[in-house]
Every structure is written in structure tokens, then in C-alpha cells.
Design an enzyme around this catalytic site. Sequence first.
Site, PDB file in Angstrom:
ATOM      1  N   MET A  96       1.641  -6.824   1.312  1.00  0.00           N
ATOM      2  CA  MET A  96       1.879  -7.777   2.292  1.00  0.00           C
ATOM      3  C   MET A  96       0.882  -8.678   2.902  1.00  0.00           C
ATOM      4  SD  MET A  96       5.210  -6.126   3.920  1.00  0.00           S
ATOM      5  CE  MET A  96       4.469  -5.162   5.195  1.00  0.00           C
TER       6      MET A  96
ATOM      7  N   GLY B 168      -8.466  -0.638   0.645  1.00  0.00           N
ATOM      8  CA  GLY B 168      -7.639   0.272   0.051  1.00  0.00           C
ATOM      9  C   GLY B 168      -6.709  -0.715  -0.886  1.00  0.00           C
ATOM     10  N   HIS B 169      -6.286  -1.864  -0.575  1.00  0.00           N
ATOM     11  CA  HIS B 169      -5.707  -2.868  -1.493  1.00  0.00           C
ATOM     12  C   HIS B 169      -6.836  -2.959  -2.617  1.00  0.00           C
ATOM     13  CE1 HIS B 169      -3.597  -4.188   2.149  1.00  0.00           C
ATOM     14  NE2 HIS B 169      -2.565  -3.811   1.300  1.00  0.00           N
TER      15      HIS B 169
ATOM     16  N   ASP C 119       1.467   5.444   1.077  1.00  0.00           N
ATOM     17  CA  ASP C 119       2.954   5.253   1.593  1.00  0.00           C
ATOM     18  C   ASP C 119       3.736   6.229   0.639  1.00  0.00           C
ATOM     19  OD1 ASP C 119       2.619   3.010   3.519  1.00  0.00           O
ATOM     20  OD2 ASP C 119       1.355   2.300   1.885  1.00  0.00           O
TER      21      ASP C 119
ATOM     22  N   HIS D 256      -7.510  -5.347   2.463  1.00  0.00           N
ATOM     23  CA  HIS D 256      -8.618  -4.347   2.884  1.00  0.00           C
ATOM     24  C   HIS D 256      -9.063  -3.684   1.635  1.00  0.00           C
ATOM     25  CE1 HIS D 256      -5.603  -1.177   2.847  1.00  0.00           C
ATOM     26  NE2 HIS D 256      -5.071  -1.733   3.899  1.00  0.00           N
TER      27      HIS D 256
ATOM     28  N   ARG E  94      -2.438  -2.789   9.444  1.00  0.00           N
ATOM     29  CA  ARG E  94      -2.214  -2.801  10.992  1.00  0.00           C
ATOM     30  C   ARG E  94      -3.347  -2.266  11.670  1.00  0.00           C
ATOM     31  NH1 ARG E  94       3.249  -1.486   8.773  1.00  0.00           N
ATOM     32  NH2 ARG E  94       4.609  -3.094   9.644  1.00  0.00           N
TER      33      ARG E  94
ATOM     34  N   GLN F 124       7.349   5.744  -0.015  1.00  0.00           N
ATOM     35  CA  GLN F 124       7.850   4.354  -0.607  1.00  0.00           C
ATOM     36  C   GLN F 124       7.450   4.545  -2.155  1.00  0.00           C
ATOM     37  OE1 GLN F 124       6.540   0.558   0.837  1.00  0.00           O
ATOM     38  NE2 GLN F 124       4.757   0.717  -0.512  1.00  0.00           N
TER      39      GLN F 124
ATOM     40  N   GLY G 145      -0.021   2.401  -3.671  1.00  0.00           N
ATOM     41  CA  GLY G 145      -0.775   3.457  -3.000  1.00  0.00           C
ATOM     42  C   GLY G 145       0.002   4.894  -2.460  1.00  0.00           C
TER      43      GLY G 145
ATOM     44  N   GLN H 209      12.067  -6.072   5.259  1.00  0.00           N
ATOM     45  CA  GLN H 209      11.724  -4.404   5.330  1.00  0.00           C
ATOM     46  C   GLN H 209      11.198  -4.252   6.833  1.00  0.00           C
ATOM     47  OE1 GLN H 209       8.727  -4.662   2.258  1.00  0.00           O
ATOM     48  NE2 GLN H 209       7.669  -3.422   3.524  1.00  0.00           N
TER      49      GLN H 209
HETATM   50  P1  AMP Z   1       0.990  -3.300   2.100  1.00  0.00           P
HETATM   51  O1  AMP Z   1       0.309  -4.697   2.071  1.00  0.00           O
HETATM   52  O2  AMP Z   1       0.670  -2.442   3.439  1.00  0.00           O
HETATM   53  O3  AMP Z   1       2.137  -3.267   1.681  1.00  0.00           O
HETATM   54  O4  AMP Z   1       0.308  -2.112   0.752  1.00  0.00           O
HETATM   55  C1  AMP Z   1       0.353  -2.576  -0.505  1.00  0.00           C
HETATM   56  C2  AMP Z   1      -0.145  -1.532  -1.284  1.00  0.00           C
HETATM   57  O5  AMP Z   1      -1.546  -0.987  -0.970  1.00  0.00           O
HETATM   58  C3  AMP Z   1       0.831  -0.291  -1.195  1.00  0.00           C
HETATM   59  O6  AMP Z   1       1.151   0.183  -2.528  1.00  0.00           O
HETATM   60  C4  AMP Z   1       0.071   0.414  -0.406  1.00  0.00           C
HETATM   61  O7  AMP Z   1       0.526   2.024  -0.455  1.00  0.00           O
HETATM   62  C5  AMP Z   1      -1.367   0.260  -0.545  1.00  0.00           C
HETATM   63  N1  AMP Z   1      -2.227   0.812   0.353  1.00  0.00           N
HETATM   64  C6  AMP Z   1      -2.108   0.273   1.623  1.00  0.00           C
HETATM   65  N2  AMP Z   1      -3.325   0.919   2.302  1.00  0.00           N
HETATM   66  C7  AMP Z   1      -3.890   1.825   1.415  1.00  0.00           C
HETATM   67  C8  AMP Z   1      -4.826   2.584   1.512  1.00  0.00           C
HETATM   68  N3  AMP Z   1      -5.708   2.903   2.566  1.00  0.00           N
HETATM   69  N4  AMP Z   1      -5.466   3.527   0.241  1.00  0.00           N
HETATM   70  C9  AMP Z   1      -4.911   3.044  -0.770  1.00  0.00           C
HETATM   71  N5  AMP Z   1      -3.714   2.298  -0.943  1.00  0.00           N
HETATM   72  C10 AMP Z   1      -3.374   1.651   0.255  1.00  0.00           C
END
Ligand code: AMP
Length: 505
Positions: free
Chosen positions: A29, A35-36, A151, A33, A188, A154, A148, A59
Site C-alpha cells: 500500500m 520491511g518492503h 501480517d 520502508h 504506520r 493476512q 510479509g 480494506q
Molecule cells: P503493506 O504495504 O502494509 O500492505 O505491506 C505490504 C507487504 O509488506 C505485506 O506483505 C506486508 O506483510 C509486508 N511488510 C510490511 N511490513 C513488514 C516488515 N516490517 N517486515 C517484513 N514485511 C513487511
Amino acid sequence: MSCVVLSTQAELERFRANLDGPLQFVPTMGGLHQGHGELIRLAAGRGPVLVSVFVNPLQFGPAEDFDRYPRTLEADRDLAERCGAHALWAPAVDTVYPGGPQSAVSRSAPVDLQTHLCGASRPGHFDGVVTVVARLLQLVEPSCLWLGEKDWQQLVILRRLVADLDLGVAVQGVPTVRESDGLALSSRNQYLSSVDRARAAALPAALRRADPNDPETSVRQSLAEAGLEVEYVERVDPRTLQPCGAETAISLLAAAVRCGTTRLIDHVFLMTRQPLVAIDGPAGAGKSTVTRAFAERMGLVYLDTGAMYRSVTWLVQQNGVDPQDAASIAPLLNDLDLQLRSLPGGGQQVLVNGQDVSDAIRSPEVTASVSAVAAHRCVRQALTAQQKAMGAKGGLVAEGRDIGTAVFPDADLKVFLTATVGERARRRALDLEQRGFPVPERSELEAQIAERDHLDSTREEAPLVQADDAVQLVTDGMSIEAVIDALVGQFRSRVAEEAWPTPAG
Ligand code: AMP
């Protein structure tokens, strides 16, 4: 290499037309960062990577943060590029939902997977997630979907989406990336004030310090002491997402809190032992080949129960005992010291009372008598007890006829690996032909296999039956690689990378 920005469906299709490898898809979304970034970096090792940035209105609940969710496309592109992405796709709402989000054909996540954890406090959230991901997968048609583990709920729900709709895409989970104080990276986190940011670290700390005797209560207490408002703290089975206790060897302890106005989630895996996998099935289904390879891929020890029965047979023969004579075999079992050791670089060494019998147990004489020896109750009992002892701390995959039922009824993953009689006869014919033996008529081979199945499943001692909670895998038409991939997929639905990392290489 530069990362192109795509928006329309036509641009996406042009990008797809020029791929030079299996497409890796990282849906996000935005507000990217590290993590992505980790998902993108790992995905880039497998093929060209497309990152989508789409803040999915379906969502978010009415009182949630859809309007203020971070939208930082330029910075997202730069981060994606640095991590090795080939394209960043930011579709318009009407590309994803041509008639508008509210009149979109929507999907529902399975009810049982959303009654706990975030599903309970965010009604409709996971329906929105499966609706958007199904649509994105249909537009992108990737080979692999990267998600990731952060979640986890998810991830479980999306694995189910892919399996139930047979979408033909691999799903790869990635362990959570954290700040140095343990806080999971999240788009967030940028809402947090500096005071709240410092306090937020109490969430991972509380989970990590959970009292194994009553993890939920102890975590609630620590969170309250840190001034975090608890939304839920729950211990669930990682695959079914249903509440569980310490009887589940690998469980998920998950929590959601409010820190100021920001909602944070996190989890840990509680493990009373390392993972255990049981693979049963009839003769000729290819169990030993795939089990060995699967064990190596996952960094688990391969417990070759067949080698154990062969070792006893070897010992019986060394002592000049009749393989049919249970009364004379029993005393040999009392002083049996049987050890299986993994050799560096693969392979296994088998020691009986200190002597290396790795080759000797493969002799035709041992092969000829092993069924008779293995049929004795005293032999089964002795070896089952030893197998249980070897499995007590986990970390292994065992293969046989009674592993999921008699030996490791608490295995984390039980698979019943089978193939139709016709398929097994075909494989057997091929094998005989390749080894230069005469090949009987196909109907004769089929009759032999059916007869052996019947004997195996009706014998008194540990008959071959599928455990109630085993996953059946019928391997007709599957390559060995495809069977191993299917086993890995099943394993990863139960055991996170974070809890048991896939070894490198
Ligand atoms: P989001 O943008 O929050 O929808 O996350 C996109 C993808 O990145 C999802 O598959 C998340 O689980 C993953 N993700 C978000 N934060 C992290 C993190 N800290 N470590 C690993 N994967 C992450």
C-alpha cells in the site's frame, strides 16, 4: 538498473510482454520502508520484480485511516529501485475496480480464519484484502507472490485464496524486519509521536518475554504497564488461527495495541520443540526421494525409519537368528544401540552398536528379510520408542507407514503421500526397465501393488492408514520438484520462516 513507474493496465501489459524471467510480485500500500525493501530484495533473487502501490479502500473500516495513509510515490520508487525492483505499478482505483470500489464484485475471506486476531476487531478488512489481491493477481499474473510474515493472518488467508482458487502462483513469506529496539517496521510507524515511538518498543519486548505458562496474561500485564491499550492478545494455532494452548508445539502469540492513536500489531512464535514432519504413504509413491530432498531444503534431519528396520535385520542375521523367530530377536533389541548421523555434504551414516553398517544394510540379504523382521511387534515397539525419543526435540522429518499415526501423532505437518495404483505401476515399470530387469505386464504390476496396499493397510501392527489430520498429496503427474514445492508450501503454512528459517543455498 532503473525502476519504471507504470500506472495504466496497458503499461502493465507492455511490461509483462518483455519479461526475462518468472515475474515476482510484491503488493503493497506504499509508504515503503525496509520491511518492503526486504521482500523486494529477496524477490529480485528469483526474477524480475513488480511492486504494486495501491491503497485499497475496501480494506479500511469507516473510522480507519484511509484518508491519511502515507502516499509517497516518489520516495517509494526510489526505495524500490535501490532494492532491485524492475517496475513500480501504481494503478488508479478504476483500473482495479472498474465500476468503483463499492460496486466491485467482492470476495470473502474464510469465516474461521477471521474470527480471531485482527479479523475480530476489523470486520470486513480481510474480505477487502482477498478482493484486492485476487484482482491484482488476475491483472499481474505473477509466478510468485511475496508477502510479509509480519501480517501473519493476512498471509494465512492469502495462501488459502491461492490454494482454493487454484491460482497457480507460489506464495513466499518473508520474516519481519525490525528496528534495533525490536519494533516491527510499518508504514504506520510514522504516525507515532516521539514519546509514543519510545513506548511502542514495549510491544515486541512484552511478546518476547511472555511467560510460557500463561503467555496471554503475562503479555497483557506488560503491555498495560507500558501504557499500551490492548486490543487483543491471543495464542492461536498458526495454520487454523484457532485458539490453542501449550499442547500445540508451535503456536502463534499475537497482539494488537493502540499506542497513542496508532494501531500496532506484532507476534512471536512459541515453540516447545523444533518442527516435526511426518510423511506416510504406500510403497512406490516416491516417499524416500522427496523426503530426503525436502529435509535438506528445510534444514531438518531426515529420519530414515527404513534404515532402522534394516539395521535390526542386519543384527538378526549377524547373530544367526531366524528372521521369523520373534522370541530370539527380542533379546537383541535390549542392548541395541542404533545411531543415525547426518554426514556433512549430505548422506547418512548408520551405526549399530558402534559399527558402521551404512552399506551393509543395503545388501540383498537384508532387503529379502526386512519385511519379516519389521512385522514383529517387539521390533516395532522398540524402534517406535527410539524414533519417539529421537523426535522429542523435533528438527526432523520422518518417513514411513505409521509415522503420523503411531510415532509422531503431534507432528506439525503430516502428509499422506500417495499416487494411484496405475501411476505407481507405471513408475515401477520405468524403474525396472532403466535398471535392466524384465518388466512384467502392467496389469500384473498393478495387481501386485494393490495386493501390497491391502496387506499394508490391514496388517495388525501399525497398519497403513492416513492420519485424520494429514494432508493427502496425490503425486500423479507431478515432478519430484513439484512434490517438494508442495511439501514446502504445506510446511510454511504451519511454520514461519521467522520460527525456522530456510537454510541458505
Ligand atoms: P503493506 O504495504 O502494509 O500492505 O505491506 C505490504 C507487504 O509488506 C505485506 O506483505 C506486508 O506483510 C509486508 N511488510 C510490511 N511490513 C513488514 C516488515 N516490517 N517486515 C517484513 N514485511 C513487511
